[in-house]
Design a protein around this motif. Structure first.
Motif, PDB file in Angstrom:
ATOM      1  N   ASP A 285      90.415  -4.533   5.906  1.00 15.91           N
ATOM      2  CA  ASP A 285      90.876  -4.795   7.277  1.00 15.91           C
ATOM      3  C   ASP A 285      91.134  -6.292   7.466  1.00 15.91           C
ATOM      4  N   ASP A 286      92.328  -6.650   7.901  1.00  9.87           N
ATOM      5  CA  ASP A 286      92.700  -8.061   8.057  1.00  9.87           C
ATOM      6  C   ASP A 286      91.836  -8.776   9.083  1.00  9.87           C
ATOM      7  N   GLN A 287      91.521  -8.096  10.181  1.00 13.67           N
ATOM      8  CA  GLN A 287      90.705  -8.740  11.207  1.00 13.67           C
ATOM      9  C   GLN A 287      89.313  -9.068  10.673  1.00 13.67           C
ATOM     10  N   VAL A 288      88.757  -8.153   9.894  1.00  7.29           N
ATOM     11  CA  VAL A 288      87.432  -8.385   9.294  1.00  7.29           C
ATOM     12  C   VAL A 288      87.500  -9.577   8.342  1.00  7.29           C
ATOM     13  N   LYS A 289      88.559  -9.651   7.554  1.00  4.42           N
ATOM     14  CA  LYS A 289      88.726 -10.789   6.637  1.00  4.42           C
ATOM     15  C   LYS A 289      88.826 -12.109   7.414  1.00  4.42           C
ATOM     16  N   ASN A 290      89.597 -12.096   8.489  1.00  4.40           N
ATOM     17  CA  ASN A 290      89.741 -13.312   9.295  1.00  4.40           C
ATOM     18  C   ASN A 290      88.404 -13.728   9.914  1.00  4.40           C
ATOM     19  N   SER A 291      87.634 -12.737  10.355  1.00  3.25           N
ATOM     20  CA  SER A 291      86.320 -13.033  10.938  1.00  3.25           C
ATOM     21  C   SER A 291      85.369 -13.583   9.884  1.00  3.25           C
ATOM     22  N   SER A 292      85.480 -13.072   8.661  1.00  4.43           N
ATOM     23  CA  SER A 292      84.666 -13.591   7.570  1.00  4.43           C
ATOM     24  C   SER A 292      85.004 -15.055   7.296  1.00  4.43           C
ATOM     25  N   ALA A 293      86.293 -15.368   7.338  1.00  6.35           N
ATOM     26  CA  ALA A 293      86.722 -16.752   7.142  1.00  6.35           C
ATOM     27  C   ALA A 293      86.135 -17.657   8.233  1.00  6.35           C
ATOM     28  N   LYS A 294      86.142 -17.177   9.484  1.00  6.49           N
ATOM     29  CA  LYS A 294      85.577 -17.959  10.587  1.00  6.49           C
ATOM     30  C   LYS A 294      84.079 -18.167  10.395  1.00  6.49           C
ATOM     31  N   ALA A 295      83.381 -17.110   9.949  1.00  8.16           N
ATOM     32  CA  ALA A 295      81.937 -17.214   9.736  1.00  8.16           C
ATOM     33  C   ALA A 295      81.623 -18.217   8.633  1.00  8.16           C
ATOM     34  N   LEU A 296      82.379 -18.188   7.550  1.00  9.30           N
ATOM     35  CA  LEU A 296      82.163 -19.133   6.445  1.00  9.30           C
ATOM     36  C   LEU A 296      82.457 -20.563   6.892  1.00  9.30           C
ATOM     37  N   GLU A 297      83.458 -20.691   7.721  1.00  5.72           N
ATOM     38  CA  GLU A 297      83.797 -22.012   8.250  1.00  5.72           C
ATOM     39  C   GLU A 297      82.642 -22.584   9.067  1.00  5.72           C
ATOM     40  N   LYS A 298      81.963 -21.718   9.823  1.00  9.99           N
ATOM     41  CA  LYS A 298      80.825 -22.176  10.627  1.00  9.99           C
ATOM     42  C   LYS A 298      79.664 -22.634   9.746  1.00  9.99           C
ATOM     43  N   PHE A 299      79.512 -22.018   8.583  1.00  5.33           N
ATOM     44  CA  PHE A 299      78.457 -22.451   7.668  1.00  5.33           C
ATOM     45  C   PHE A 299      78.741 -23.847   7.109  1.00  5.33           C
ATOM     46  N   GLY A 300      80.014 -24.164   6.958  1.00  6.81           N
ATOM     47  CA  GLY A 300      80.372 -25.502   6.520  1.00  6.81           C
ATOM     48  C   GLY A 300      80.075 -25.757   5.048  1.00  6.81           C
ATOM     49  N   SER A 301      79.532 -26.910   4.751  1.00  6.50           N
ATOM     50  CA  SER A 301      79.329 -27.358   3.367  1.00  6.50           C
ATOM     51  C   SER A 301      78.580 -26.386   2.473  1.00  6.50           C
ATOM     52  N   PRO A 302      77.533 -25.682   2.960  1.00  8.71           N
ATOM     53  CA  PRO A 302      76.836 -24.740   2.069  1.00  8.71           C
ATOM     54  C   PRO A 302      77.741 -23.646   1.508  1.00  8.71           C
ATOM     55  N   ALA A 303      78.878 -23.402   2.148  1.00 10.40           N
ATOM     56  CA  ALA A 303      79.768 -22.341   1.680  1.00 10.40           C
ATOM     57  C   ALA A 303      80.854 -22.846   0.737  1.00 10.40           C
TER      58      ALA A 303
END
Length: 363
Positions: A285-303
Motif C-alpha cells: 500500500d502506497d500510503q503505508v509506505k509513505n507513512s513509514s517514510a515519515k516515521a523514519l524521518e522522525k527518528f532522524g539520525s538513528p535511522a
C-alpha cells in the motif's frame, strides 16, 4: 359536433398551478422563476396544504440572493413560527440527491438559522436508515453547536450503535463542557469502538483518558475496533507499547497498518526502525509506505544507516526515491557519498532530480 366537443374537452389537461410550475422550476435550478411562482402561490393560497413545501423552496431561492436578505429572514422566521411542519419541509428537500448536491449547504444554513425547532427533526433523521441523510443531519447539528448538545447527550444512550457513535463525534467537534461527564460514562459502553471514540473525544476536549482502553483495541478481533484504536493511538497515546505496535504493523488491513506505522515513531525506541524499513520496502500500500517514510524521518539520525543500506536498489526506483527524500529531510552527512553515487549512476530523470534536491538539503 357536440360529441367531438365533449371528447376534446374531456381530454384537455388542467393548467398547472403556480405551485406546480414553481416546483418544476426549482427542481430544474431555475430559481428566479421558481421564486416568482412560489411568491404568487403563497400570497394567494396562505392556508393550502402545500404552504410548508412552498415556503421551504422559497427560502432557498432567497438564500444566495444578496438583494433578498430581508425576505430570507422573513421566511426563516415564518418557518420557525410554524415549527415542526416547516422544518420537516426543509429537511425533505435533502431527500432528492440532485437538490441535496446543489443546495445542501444552503439547506443546512436555513436549518441552523431556524435554530431550536430544527433539533428534534434533525435528531430523527440522524437516527434514520438513510446514511447520506444521517451524515447531513449530523453536520447540521454540529453547526447548531451548543443548542444541539442536550439532544446529542441524550442520544449517547440510543440503542443504535451508529447513533451513539455519531453523537460522540458531534459532541467532540462542538466541544461543549456539558458533554464531558456523559462522555466519561461512554468509556464503559458495551461497544469497544465507542469506548475508544469516547476516549478520543475526551482527549480532544482536554481531559485525561485511560490509554489502556485505546491500546487494548489495537489487538481486537473486530476490524472497526482495530481501525479506531490505531488511529486514536497515533493521535493520543504518547508512548504506545512496542510489541502492540509491531503486531499492528503486520495487520491485514492497510488502514490499521498505516496508523500503526505512524504510531511507531512515538514509541521512542530504535527497535522499530528495522521493521519500519521492511514496511517501506515490502508493503503493498502506497500510503503505508509513505507513512513509514515519515516515521523514519522522525527518528532522524538513528535511522540513517538502515536507510543507506537500501538506498541503491536499482530494481525499485520508487523505493530509492522515497529513501533519498527521507535522507535529505533528516540531513545527516553520512548520507552524502551514498547519495552522490545514486546521482551519478541514475538513469531515471526523476530519481536524478530528487537526489539532487535531497543533497542540496544537507549542509
Amino acid at each position: 359536433v357536440l360529441s367531438l366537443f365533449l371528447v376534446l374537452g374531456c381530454g384537455r389537461e388542467k393548467p398547472k398551478t403556480d405551485f406546480q410550475l414553481g416546483k418544476e422550476y426549482f427542481l430544474a435550478s431555475d430559481y428566479a422563476k421558481a421564486m416568482i411562482r412560489m411568491e404568487t402561490w403563497l400570497n394567494e393560497n396562505p392556508t393550502d396544504p402545500t404552504v410548508h413545501e412552498a415556503r421551504a423552496m422559497l427560502v432557498l431561492t432567497y438564500h444566495n440572493d444578496e438583494t433578498r436578505k430581508n425576505q430570507f429572514q422573513r421566511e426563516v422566521d415564518r418557518i420557525r413560527q410554524n415549527g415542526r411542519p416547516g422544518v420537516i419541509a426543509v429537511l425533505k428537500l435533502m431527500e432528492n440527491p440532485t437538490t441535496a448536491s446543489r443546495l445542501g449547504n444552503a439547506i443546512r444554513d436555513v436549518l441552523v438559522s431556524i435554530g431550536e425547532p430544527s433539533i428534534k427533526p434533525l435528531m430523527e433523521v440522524m437516527k434514520g436508515n438513510n446514511w447520506r441523510l444521517r451524515q447531513s443531519a449530523q453536520r447540521t447539528l454540529i453547526q447548531l453547536g451548543p443548542l444541539a448538545v442536550p439532544a446529542l447527550i441524550e442520544a449517547l444512550d440510543d440503542p443504535d450503535v451508529y447513533t451513539r457513535s455519531m453523537s460522540i463525534d458531534a459532541l467532540s467537534k462542538i466541544g461543549d463542557k456539558r458533554a464531558i461527564e456523559p462522555l466519561k460514562e461512554k468509556l464503559n459502553d458495551p461497544n469497544k469502538m465507542l469506548q475508544i471514540e469516547a476516549a478520543a473525544a475526551l482527549d480532544k476536549m482536554g481531559e485525561s483518558v485511560p490509554t489502556n482502553i485505546i491500546v487494548d483495541g489495537m489487538d481486537d478481533p473486530n476490524l472497526e475496533v482495530r481501525r479506531a484504536a490505531t488511529k486514536a493511538t497515533w493521535e493520543i497515546v504518547d508512548k504506545p507499547p512496542i510489541n502492540v505496535v509491531l503486531k499492528a504493523m503486520k495487520d491485514e488491513d492497510a488502514q490499521v497498518r498505516n496508523y500503526a506505522v505512524l504510531s511507531a515513531s512515538k514509541t521512542g525506541s530504535a527497535e522499530v526502525i528495522k521493521p519500519l524499513v521492511k514496511v517501506l520496502k515490502t508493503d503493498q500500500d502506497d500510503q503505508v509506505k509513505n507513512s513509514s517514510a515519515k516515521a523514519l524521518e522522525k527518528f532522524g539520525s538513528p535511522a540513517v544507516n538502515d536507510l543507506i543500506a537500501i538506498l541503491n536498489n536499482k530494481s525499485d526506483i520508487e523505493l530509492t526515491i522515497r529513501v533519498v527524500q527521507v535522507l535529505g529531510n533528516i540531513g545527516d552527512r553520512r548520507a552524502i557519498k551514498p547519495m552522490e553515487k545514486v546521482y551519478e549512476e541514475a538513469n531515471n530523470p526523476l530519481l536524478k532530480n530528487e537526489t539532487a534536491k535531497a543533497l542540496n538539503k544537507i549542509d
